[in-house]
Design an enzyme around this catalytic site. Structure first.
Site, PDB file in Angstrom:
ATOM      1  N   CYS A 170       8.934  39.659  48.111  1.00  0.00           N
ATOM      2  CA  CYS A 170       9.048  40.971  48.749  1.00  0.00           C
ATOM      3  C   CYS A 170       7.797  41.839  48.615  1.00  0.00           C
ATOM      4  O   CYS A 170       6.997  41.363  49.424  1.00  0.00           O
ATOM      5  CB  CYS A 170      10.302  41.650  47.826  1.00  0.00           C
ATOM      6  SG  CYS A 170      10.690  43.031  48.252  1.00  0.00           S
ATOM      7  N   ASP A 227      18.079  38.518  56.476  1.00  0.00           N
ATOM      8  CA  ASP A 227      17.262  39.573  55.745  1.00  0.00           C
ATOM      9  C   ASP A 227      17.587  40.837  56.257  1.00  0.00           C
ATOM     10  O   ASP A 227      17.261  41.203  57.360  1.00  0.00           O
ATOM     11  CB  ASP A 227      15.784  39.272  55.503  1.00  0.00           C
ATOM     12  CG  ASP A 227      15.411  39.977  54.448  1.00  0.00           C
ATOM     13  OD1 ASP A 227      15.191  41.309  54.353  1.00  0.00           O
ATOM     14  OD2 ASP A 227      14.357  39.616  53.907  1.00  0.00           O
ATOM     15  N   HIS A 259      17.655  38.521  51.995  1.00  0.00           N
ATOM     16  CA  HIS A 259      16.563  39.005  51.291  1.00  0.00           C
ATOM     17  C   HIS A 259      16.616  38.577  49.906  1.00  0.00           C
ATOM     18  O   HIS A 259      17.677  38.709  49.266  1.00  0.00           O
ATOM     19  CB  HIS A 259      16.155  40.487  51.254  1.00  0.00           C
ATOM     20  CG  HIS A 259      15.048  40.913  50.736  1.00  0.00           C
ATOM     21  ND1 HIS A 259      13.657  40.702  51.550  1.00  0.00           N
ATOM     22  CD2 HIS A 259      14.595  41.513  49.910  1.00  0.00           C
ATOM     23  CE1 HIS A 259      12.687  41.346  50.791  1.00  0.00           C
ATOM     24  NE2 HIS A 259      13.117  41.769  49.755  1.00  0.00           N
TER      25      HIS A 259
END
Length: 290
Positions: A170, A227, A259
């Site tokens: 991330c 995502d 995600h």
């Protein structure tokens, strides 16, 4: 000064002194998981420390020191180095476990708390507030310099600086792309679902898609086709930019993954995708000399 120390010293780049004169908000790592990620999934993986040297360490940086978690095989080394870069939630138990997983594969893995100057991500209960009040206030220049210091420290802790890699998740995925364009000593990176496009800000002016010509090392991008925060159009734009400069960097997209599909402590975890991604990560490091 021997070769290892000399190469390690080369990694220490100047940092804007205004970034380092603030009081450090964290001097030790937080325990457990960030409050904003609770409750923790029952699927959470815990890697044992048998055969490892693992625990909290302190990384000297401009203006003080940063807490970090280091795991490496028991023994003399030298071991290839992997810097593990946190999500927005800081260096919590999942990131520490990822370090232990790398150590089980023969690496010296270290995750430095890169938010330590600005605050404690684990104390936030709201993700939006965490991003606004902490993450967005962490300068790119500070992060690059602190990672340089981490690499130099690892070289003195039994790491082989000539086999340096970086991976991140991330926020750490974006950071992985940035560091590949920053450090000429880097051998390879693996970016897990990190943003590749964004609006530059005063503190965070670096945008991965604008840095492809400066890439010092190949990066493998592991991304989810579903995502919600990273559109496939962004990934395709990055792929085209890399192809235009004949980069060795590449992507693998899991069409049905969301995600944070590697985060086994969260509902987004997809075991099959995470397992395959981990295998690809290790192979990428090995074929690129990490």
């Amino acid at each position: 000064m021997d070769r290892v120390d000399a190469e390690a010293q080369c990694l220490l780049s100047p940092i804007n002194h205004t970034l380092s004169r603030r009081m450090f908000a964290m001097t030790t790592l937080a325990g457990g998981f960030a409050l904003s990620t609770l409750p923790v999934s029952a699927q959470t993986i815990t890697t044992p420390t048998d055969g490892l040297v693992a625990g909290e360490v302190s990384i000297p940086v401009e203006g003080g020191s940063l807490p970090a978690y280091r795991a490496k095989p028991a023994g003399k080394g030298p071991f290839p180095i992997v810097m593990v870069v946190q999500e927005i939630f800081g260096v919590h138990e999942h990131i520490k476990d990822v370090c232990r997983r790398f150590a089980k594969e023969g690496y010296l893995a270290v995750a430095t708390e890169l938010f330590a100057r600005q605050g404690n991500a684990a104390s936030f209960t709201d993700t939006g507030a965490l991003i606004r009040e902490l993450v967005n206030k962490v300068p790119d220049a500070q992060v690059m310099a602190d990672l340089d210091a981490t690499a130099a420290w690892a070289a003195k802790d039994g790491g082989d600086i000539s086999r340096l890699g970086i991976t991140g998740f991330c926020w750490g995925g974006r950071t992985t792309w940035l560091y590949a364009a920053h450090n000429p000593k880097l051998k390879a990176g693996v970016a897990w679902y990190g943003r590749v496009t964004s609006a530059p800000t005063e503190l965070q002016p670096m945008v991965p898609v604008n840095l492809v010509q400066k890439m010092n090392a190949p990066v493998l991008g592991l991304y989810g086709g579903k995502d919600g925060g990273i559109p496939m159009a962004d990934v395709e734009r990055m792929q085209k930019a890399l192809a235009a400069v004949n980069s060795r960097s590449t992507f693998h997209v899991y069409p049905d993954a969301p995600h944070a599909f590697h985060a086994d402590y969260r509902p987004s975890y997809r075991p099959d995708n995470a397992k395959d991604g981990w295998k690809r990560c290790l192979e990428w490091f090995r074929i690129n000399g990490v």
